[in-house]
Design a protein around this motif. Structure first.
Motif, PDB file in Angstrom:
ATOM      1  N   CYS A  30      38.387 -26.346 -17.440  1.00  0.00           N
ATOM      2  CA  CYS A  30      39.162 -25.207 -16.702  1.00  0.00           C
ATOM      3  C   CYS A  30      40.250 -24.732 -17.021  1.00  0.00           C
ATOM      4  N   ASN A  34      41.029 -20.892 -18.546  1.00  0.00           N
ATOM      5  CA  ASN A  34      42.188 -20.141 -17.796  1.00  0.00           C
ATOM      6  C   ASN A  34      43.328 -19.710 -18.976  1.00  0.00           C
ATOM      7  N   GLU A  37      41.589 -17.041 -21.330  1.00  0.00           N
ATOM      8  CA  GLU A  37      41.171 -15.789 -20.697  1.00  0.00           C
ATOM      9  C   GLU A  37      42.432 -15.147 -20.033  1.00  0.00           C
ATOM     10  N   ASN A  39      43.894 -16.022 -17.234  1.00  0.00           N
ATOM     11  CA  ASN A  39      43.622 -15.677 -16.013  1.00  0.00           C
ATOM     12  C   ASN A  39      43.885 -16.899 -15.335  1.00  0.00           C
ATOM     13  N   PHE A  40      43.916 -16.875 -14.061  1.00  0.00           N
ATOM     14  CA  PHE A  40      43.994 -18.190 -12.871  1.00  0.00           C
ATOM     15  C   PHE A  40      43.186 -17.961 -11.993  1.00  0.00           C
ATOM     16  N   GLU A  41      42.135 -18.899 -12.119  1.00  0.00           N
ATOM     17  CA  GLU A  41      41.084 -18.630 -11.385  1.00  0.00           C
ATOM     18  C   GLU A  41      40.298 -20.003 -11.253  1.00  0.00           C
ATOM     19  N   HIS A  42      39.880 -20.723 -10.094  1.00  0.00           N
ATOM     20  CA  HIS A  42      39.178 -21.744  -9.984  1.00  0.00           C
ATOM     21  C   HIS A  42      37.861 -21.772 -10.874  1.00  0.00           C
ATOM     22  N   CYS A  43      37.513 -23.124 -11.321  1.00  0.00           N
ATOM     23  CA  CYS A  43      36.417 -22.960 -11.919  1.00  0.00           C
ATOM     24  C   CYS A  43      35.359 -23.853 -11.309  1.00  0.00           C
TER      25      CYS A  43
END
Length: 100
Positions: A30, A34, A37, A39-43
């Motif tokens: 994860c 992040n 890419e 970004n900052f998103e939950h996996c």
């Protein structure tokens, strides 16, 4: 990060969680995703952090957030896996994946 998580769990009267291979891999994947890419998103089942701070400060910060604290303090949790990384631009992302 795991030692700090367990310190907080003990203070709340909860049992410690053990380092889990699956959770560690999920947290590393994860963080890498992040960072790669941008970004900052939950996996999956993890708590996330981006920004400055030592590993201890990051875990302490999660315990000031009701949602993160809840995710890290389920009595049924047995295993957790931490990860922290920095990309070439200096972005820091940390995660703890924990079973529920």
């Amino acid at each position: 990060m795991l030692a700090r998580l367990n310190k907080h769990r003990r203070e709340l009267g909860l049992h410690e969680v053990k380092l889990g291979a699956d959770q560690s891999k999920a947290a590393r994947d994860c963080v890498k995703e992040n960072l790669d890419e941008h970004n900052f998103e939950h996996c999956g089942h993890e708590v996330l952090h981006t920004g400055p701070g030592s590993p201890e400060e990051i875990v302490d910060g999660w315990f000031w957030s009701p949602g993160h604290k809840q995710a890290l303090t389920y009595d049924s949790s047995t295993y957790a896996g931490p990860a922290i990384g920095t990309n070439a631009e200096g972005t820091v992302i940390a995660a703890i994946n924990i079973d529920y």
